[in-house]
Design an enzyme around this catalytic site. Structure first.
Site, PDB file in Angstrom:
ATOM      1  N   ASP A  18      -0.824 -27.615  67.205  1.00  8.12           N
ATOM      2  CA  ASP A  18       0.410 -26.931  66.825  1.00  8.12           C
ATOM      3  C   ASP A  18       1.310 -27.957  66.160  1.00  8.12           C
ATOM      4  O   ASP A  18       0.901 -29.107  65.978  1.00  8.12           O
ATOM      5  CB  ASP A  18       1.061 -26.284  68.071  1.00  8.12           C
ATOM      6  CG  ASP A  18       1.707 -24.943  67.715  1.00  8.12           C
ATOM      7  OD1 ASP A  18       2.607 -24.948  66.856  1.00  8.12           O
ATOM      8  OD2 ASP A  18       1.302 -23.918  68.279  1.00  8.12           O
TER       9      ASP A  18
ATOM     10  N   HIS B 246       2.057 -23.536  61.674  1.00  5.72           N
ATOM     11  CA  HIS B 246       2.124 -24.407  62.863  1.00  5.72           C
ATOM     12  C   HIS B 246       1.360 -25.708  62.605  1.00  5.72           C
ATOM     13  O   HIS B 246       0.559 -26.151  63.430  1.00  5.72           O
ATOM     14  CB  HIS B 246       1.549 -23.681  64.084  1.00  5.72           C
ATOM     15  CG  HIS B 246       2.469 -22.605  64.596  1.00  5.72           C
ATOM     16  ND1 HIS B 246       3.676 -22.886  65.165  1.00  5.72           N
ATOM     17  CD2 HIS B 246       2.358 -21.250  64.604  1.00  5.72           C
ATOM     18  CE1 HIS B 246       4.281 -21.744  65.514  1.00  5.72           C
ATOM     19  NE2 HIS B 246       3.505 -20.735  65.174  1.00  5.72           N
TER      20      HIS B 246
ATOM     21  N   GLU C 274       2.843 -16.536  62.553  1.00  2.00           N
ATOM     22  CA  GLU C 274       4.137 -17.088  62.160  1.00  2.00           C
ATOM     23  C   GLU C 274       4.051 -18.036  60.949  1.00  2.00           C
ATOM     24  O   GLU C 274       4.693 -19.087  60.939  1.00  2.00           O
ATOM     25  CB  GLU C 274       4.773 -17.811  63.364  1.00  2.00           C
ATOM     26  CG  GLU C 274       5.002 -16.866  64.543  1.00  2.00           C
ATOM     27  CD  GLU C 274       5.533 -17.556  65.794  1.00  2.00           C
ATOM     28  OE1 GLU C 274       6.377 -16.973  66.458  1.00  2.00           O
ATOM     29  OE2 GLU C 274       5.076 -18.688  66.108  1.00  2.00           O
TER      30      GLU C 274
HETATM   31  C1  ACM Z   1       2.490 -16.552  69.250  1.00  2.00           C
HETATM   32  O1  ACM Z   1       3.103 -16.342  70.313  1.00  2.00           O
HETATM   33  N1  ACM Z   1       3.077 -17.195  68.239  1.00  2.00           N
HETATM   34  C2  ACM Z   1       1.145 -16.100  69.046  1.00  2.00           C
END
Ligand code: ACM
Ligand code: ZN
Length: 501
Positions: A168, A231, A295
């Site tokens: 991440d 991410h 995201e």
């Molecule tokens: C997430 O909670 N961004 C998958």
């Protein structure tokens, strides 16, 4: 002695019979040689659990495991009789689950020199094949001994998937030989809050093999996640050429969603993915790889000449649509390696030119809508809605003293989670999962407190047949169960369960 055999998840059926099984010490576990591995693992667990010296006990009482020729692989039957306990299962999985149910009862009943159980016939089988738990090891790093202990406790509840969130913005935890800077640079971040010291870590190949083998011994499949193309700050800090602007970048020490993502116009993204997927294929026997996809921010792609060129090549209209093209390419690369891709529900936002390949499994987190749509479009689905008790980083109660995100996720919400409640395509729903994101969960003990007992509630929601699933009954079993988890040394939340909220 227990008058009632209470365990979590609740078995499909328990019929009591006359008599008592009494054992001095711990029972021997024997029977079919095909269950030798499972018997060895469970024997060790029992010795650890009750800290007994001699696993075979004084009286030679036995749990006899017999392989039955057919039947659901995860199902089991147990007969507790005065002279012995017999367990029937069609596979190691079923035998292991049955032995974990017995382990729960023994954990409660063992008194230092033995234990007794009421005679009974137990039949049990899972409601859903995917009963998962995700640990975010990027936002905070967790050690291998912690992960192994957690996996062991998860397996006590018939959880069968450990989804390992390995990358991440705040840290890359997977060693990739062809890209050494991913761990050299990407695994460490400056912690301004800790007087500017670096923190982080990564798992070695041996660490990963150790966790995978430990989990396999406990009938848990380890599914790795490498989150692409968003991410990605840790990747960009290590290899700035993979971003649209070229940087400079840093391994993030802030939490949030960041505009810098991997450049969709740079083929380097796929060279990196190829090496990462090769590494994963070598280390993880699971047939699934999670590619993230959540995201993703598109601002950088809008301003980037390479991304604009890619738009022309692909015939797509807006930068946002490039994610569908990336997802299709990553899925194909995994297929070439014999793996099936899983993506967060954003991967559903595909395009006519690059539709989501039907093999992709959709993990629905922004509620259940994405999962329902995906099931209607023929995808297999795992439900893990943040709105329905599956996000274990949310607080247990509204109390601001509670750790976790300032959102609520009660034990009751976790128990009430039903992956097929709203769908017309039940067969497509593989099951569900609890997720522990770790932005605010900086230590293993706090992680335990967030996980237990909500994962026990989720485990029952995913295992127990709806006919015998009952929250009030669960609430009566829970205190007995929490004493067992105390014996395993796990920190737990013990406040209101949230039914009246
Ligand atoms: C997430 O909670 N961004 C998958
Ligand atoms: Zn770009």
């Amino acid at each position: 002695m227990l008058k009632e055999l209470r365990s979590i998840p609740r078995p499909a059926s328990i019929r009591y019979r006359e008599g008592t099984f009494q054992c001095t010490g711990l029972p021997e576990i024997g029977g079919d040689p095909c269950f030798r591995r499972v018997a060895g693992v469970v024997k060790e667990q029992l010795v650890q659990d009750v800290r007994a010296g001699d696993p075979t006990g004084g009286e030679g009482k036995r749990i006899v495991c017999t392989k039955v020729p057919d039947g659901e692989p995860e199902a089991y039957r147990i007969r507790i009789a005065p002279e012995a306990i017999s367990l029937n299962a069609a596979s190691e999985k079923g035998a292991y689950h049955g032995l974990q149910t017995l382990r729960q009862w023994i954990l409660s009943e063992y008194t230092g020199d033995g234990f007794s159980l009421p005679c009974a016939d137990i039949e049990d089988h899972p409601r859903f094949p995917w009963r998962g738990f995700m640990l975010d090891t990027s936002r905070h790093f967790y050690t291998v001994p912690f992960i192994k202990r957690l996996i062991d406790a998860l397996s006590l509840h018939h959880i069968n998937v450990f989804h390992w969130h390995l990358t991440d913005d705040q840290g890359w935890r997977l060693p990739v030989a062809a890209y050494p800077l991913l761990t050299e640079i990407g695994s460490r971040r400056l912690e301004h809050r800790r007087r500017g010291r670096y923190s982080g870590g990564f798992y070695t190949e041996d660490d990963i093999r150790e966790v995978v083998a430990w989990a396999a011994d406990r009938q848990i499949d380890v599914v790795p996640e490498v989150d692409l193309p968003g991410h990605a700050s840790a990747i960009l800090a290590a290899y700035p050429g993979l971003g649209c602007s070229g940087g400079p970048y840093q391994v993030e020490d802030r939490f949030g969603i960041f505009e810098d993502v991997l450049c969709a116009g740079n083929d380097g993204l796929f060279h990196l993915a190829a090496s990462v997927f090769d590494t994963l294929s070598g280390l993880f026997p699971s047939s699934y790889v999670h590619i993230g996809g959540d995201e993703v921010r598109f601002q950088r792609w809008e301003a980037c000449p390479k991304c604009q060129k890619r738009l022309e090549e692909t015939g797509l209209k807006s930068p946002k649509e490039l994610q569908s093209w990336i997802t299709v390419k990553l899925t194909r690369m995994l297929e070439e390696r014999g793996k099936t891709a899983i993506g967060w529900d954003e991967v559903m936002e595909d395009t006519e030119q690059y539709p989501l390949p039907p093999s992709v499994v959709v993990m629905s987190w922004r509620g259940t809508k994405g999962g329902i749509q995906a099931s209607e479009r023929g995808h297999r689905v795992i439900m893990t809605p943040e709105t329905e008790g599956c996000y274990l980083d949310f607080r247990h109660t509204e109390d601001p003293e509670e750790p976790g995100q300032a959102r609520l996720s009660t034990v009751y919400a976790a128990y009430s989670m039903d992956p097929v409640r709203e769908t017309s395509c039940e067969a497509a729903i593989m099951g569900g999962q609890g997720n522990l994101w770790s932005e605010l969960i900086y230590a293993g003990k706090i992680a335990e407190y967030m996980v237990f007992p909500r994962i026990c509630a989720l485990a029952e929601a995913l295992w127990t047949p709806p006919e015998v699933k009952d929250f009030d009954d669960f609430s009566r079993r829970l205190p007995v169960h929490q004493e067992r988890l105390d014996k395993l040394g796990l920190l737990q939340y013990r406040g209101a369960l949230g039914k009246d909220q």
